[in-house]
Structure formats: C-alpha cells, structure tokens
Scaffold this motif. Structure first.
Motif, PDB file in Angstrom:
ATOM      1  N   CYS A 176      49.383  19.933  18.801  1.00 44.39           N
ATOM      2  CA  CYS A 176      48.223  20.246  19.626  1.00 44.39           C
ATOM      3  C   CYS A 176      47.038  20.574  18.732  1.00 44.39           C
ATOM      4  O   CYS A 176      47.117  20.451  17.517  1.00 44.39           O
ATOM      5  CB  CYS A 176      48.535  21.412  20.562  1.00 44.39           C
ATOM      6  N   ALA A 177      45.960  20.997  19.368  1.00 47.44           N
ATOM      7  CA  ALA A 177      44.748  21.366  18.634  1.00 47.44           C
ATOM      8  C   ALA A 177      44.182  22.652  19.216  1.00 47.44           C
ATOM      9  O   ALA A 177      44.228  22.874  20.429  1.00 47.44           O
ATOM     10  CB  ALA A 177      43.713  20.248  18.730  1.00 47.44           C
ATOM     11  N   GLU A 178      43.645  23.483  18.344  1.00 44.62           N
ATOM     12  CA  GLU A 178      43.081  24.776  18.743  1.00 44.62           C
ATOM     13  C   GLU A 178      41.977  24.622  19.786  1.00 44.62           C
ATOM     14  O   GLU A 178      41.863  25.417  20.702  1.00 44.62           O
ATOM     15  CB  GLU A 178      42.548  25.500  17.497  1.00 44.62           C
ATOM     16  N   TRP A 179      41.179  23.570  19.673  1.00 41.95           N
ATOM     17  CA  TRP A 179      40.042  23.377  20.575  1.00 41.95           C
ATOM     18  C   TRP A 179      40.457  22.847  21.949  1.00 41.95           C
ATOM     19  O   TRP A 179      39.659  22.836  22.881  1.00 41.95           O
ATOM     20  CB  TRP A 179      39.027  22.417  19.952  1.00 41.95           C
ATOM     21  N   CYS A 180      41.698  22.434  22.095  1.00 41.68           N
ATOM     22  CA  CYS A 180      42.167  21.775  23.321  1.00 41.68           C
ATOM     23  C   CYS A 180      42.533  22.810  24.396  1.00 41.68           C
ATOM     24  O   CYS A 180      43.455  23.610  24.209  1.00 41.68           O
ATOM     25  CB  CYS A 180      43.379  20.907  22.990  1.00 41.68           C
TER      26      CYS A 180
ATOM     27  N   THR B  19      43.940  22.287  27.294  1.00 38.94           N
ATOM     28  CA  THR B  19      45.285  22.022  27.807  1.00 38.94           C
ATOM     29  C   THR B  19      46.331  22.655  26.890  1.00 38.94           C
ATOM     30  O   THR B  19      47.297  23.258  27.359  1.00 38.94           O
ATOM     31  CB  THR B  19      45.522  20.505  27.923  1.00 38.94           C
ATOM     32  N   CYS B  20      46.114  22.551  25.585  1.00 37.57           N
ATOM     33  CA  CYS B  20      47.057  23.132  24.625  1.00 37.57           C
ATOM     34  C   CYS B  20      47.105  24.650  24.763  1.00 37.57           C
ATOM     35  O   CYS B  20      48.180  25.239  24.721  1.00 37.57           O
ATOM     36  CB  CYS B  20      46.665  22.760  23.198  1.00 37.57           C
ATOM     37  N   LYS B  21      45.940  25.258  24.925  1.00 39.73           N
ATOM     38  CA  LYS B  21      45.891  26.717  25.070  1.00 39.73           C
ATOM     39  C   LYS B  21      46.670  27.166  26.295  1.00 39.73           C
ATOM     40  O   LYS B  21      47.316  28.210  26.281  1.00 39.73           O
ATOM     41  CB  LYS B  21      44.444  27.195  25.150  1.00 39.73           C
TER      42      LYS B  21
ATOM     43  N   ASP C 113      49.276  22.627  14.693  1.00 40.43           N
ATOM     44  CA  ASP C 113      47.891  22.273  14.982  1.00 40.43           C
ATOM     45  C   ASP C 113      47.553  21.025  14.176  1.00 40.43           C
ATOM     46  O   ASP C 113      47.640  21.028  12.950  1.00 40.43           O
ATOM     47  CB  ASP C 113      46.957  23.426  14.614  1.00 40.43           C
TER      48      ASP C 113
ATOM     49  N   GLU D 235      44.868  19.644  13.415  1.00 44.66           N
ATOM     50  CA  GLU D 235      43.734  19.725  12.500  1.00 44.66           C
ATOM     51  C   GLU D 235      44.047  20.621  11.312  1.00 44.66           C
ATOM     52  O   GLU D 235      43.671  20.301  10.184  1.00 44.66           O
ATOM     53  CB  GLU D 235      42.488  20.196  13.240  1.00 44.66           C
TER      54      GLU D 235
ATOM     55  N   THR E  18      46.540  12.209  22.619  1.00 43.50           N
ATOM     56  CA  THR E  18      46.889  12.823  23.895  1.00 43.50           C
ATOM     57  C   THR E  18      47.657  14.106  23.629  1.00 43.50           C
ATOM     58  O   THR E  18      48.612  14.119  22.851  1.00 43.50           O
ATOM     59  CB  THR E  18      47.753  11.865  24.745  1.00 43.50           C
ATOM     60  N   PHE E  19      47.237  15.178  24.282  1.00 45.00           N
ATOM     61  CA  PHE E  19      47.879  16.483  24.118  1.00 45.00           C
ATOM     62  C   PHE E  19      48.504  16.921  25.424  1.00 45.00           C
ATOM     63  O   PHE E  19      47.917  16.695  26.475  1.00 45.00           O
ATOM     64  CB  PHE E  19      46.865  17.533  23.659  1.00 45.00           C
TER      65      PHE E  19
END
Length: 122
Positions: A15-19, A21-23, A45, A47, A60-61
C-alpha cells in the motif's frame, strides 16, 4: 513444484501512506493478523520500500502478496474488504495453493520483501 504443507505462510499488503483506501484497510489487516497468528503478516509501503518492488508497478491498492515458504501463490489487487482476504487465506491454508510459475514478478517481489523484513528485524 509443490510446497511443503508445513512451510510458513507470509501475507504482505502493498500500500501507500497517501492512499485513503489503504489507511482504512490497515486496521482490518492488522486485526486479521491477530486472528491468524499462524501466518506472518507484513505491511509494505510501496514508496518507502520502492526497491523491493523491482520492475513491478503497483497501481491498485490494496495489492497483496501471499507466499508459502519460498513460493509465491498469489499476487494481485483485492477488494478492500478484509473478508475477501480472510476467505482466500483460509482456503489456501486448508486446501493448499499452487505456486505461481517461475519467472513471475511475484518471485522477485517475495525475495526482495523477505530482505526488507529481515532488515526491519535488525
């Protein structure tokens, strides 16, 4: 090639910190890790750990990597509903899962992810 039934399972969420949906997905992922302590779970992450991805481009996350021992058995995006992942893992653990073909991007990702996790443990 078959995977020994006793080989340990690894479940990695990419995932990514900025996402957003991930959060939202991360707390449920962590709860699932608590509910299935016989499996190793990791949050990666994309990134922060970009080198682990190699040539793989995650668009896609959440995207999930599942491996048993040194064999990846799944790599792909999932609906951000933790029940989807839980059912898939339960099926893999109960019924077994065929390894992905050699040369699949999941093999390089698994190797790189294991290195990142080992570095984290130091």
């Amino acid at each position: 090639m078959t995977v020994a039934a006793s080989a340990p399972w690894l479940v990695v969420c990419l995932c990514a910190e900025w996402c957003g949906t991930c959060k939202q997905y991360q707390p449920a992922f962590e709860q699932l890790a608590q509910a299935l302590p016989q499996l190793q779970f990791a949050w990666l992450d994309v990134e922060d750990e970009e080198e682990a991805l190699g040539e793989l481009d995650i668009v896609t996350f959440p995207t999930v990597l599942v491996a048993q021992g040194e064999q990846p058995v799944f790599l792909g995006p999932l609906l951000p509903q933790i029940g989807v992942l839980q059912r898939m893992l339960e099926r893999f653990v109960t019924d077994g899962a065929a390894p992905l073909p050699a040369g699949d991007a999941a093999h390089e990702l698994l190797c790189n992810t294991r290195r990142v996790l080992a570095e984290r443990a130091l």
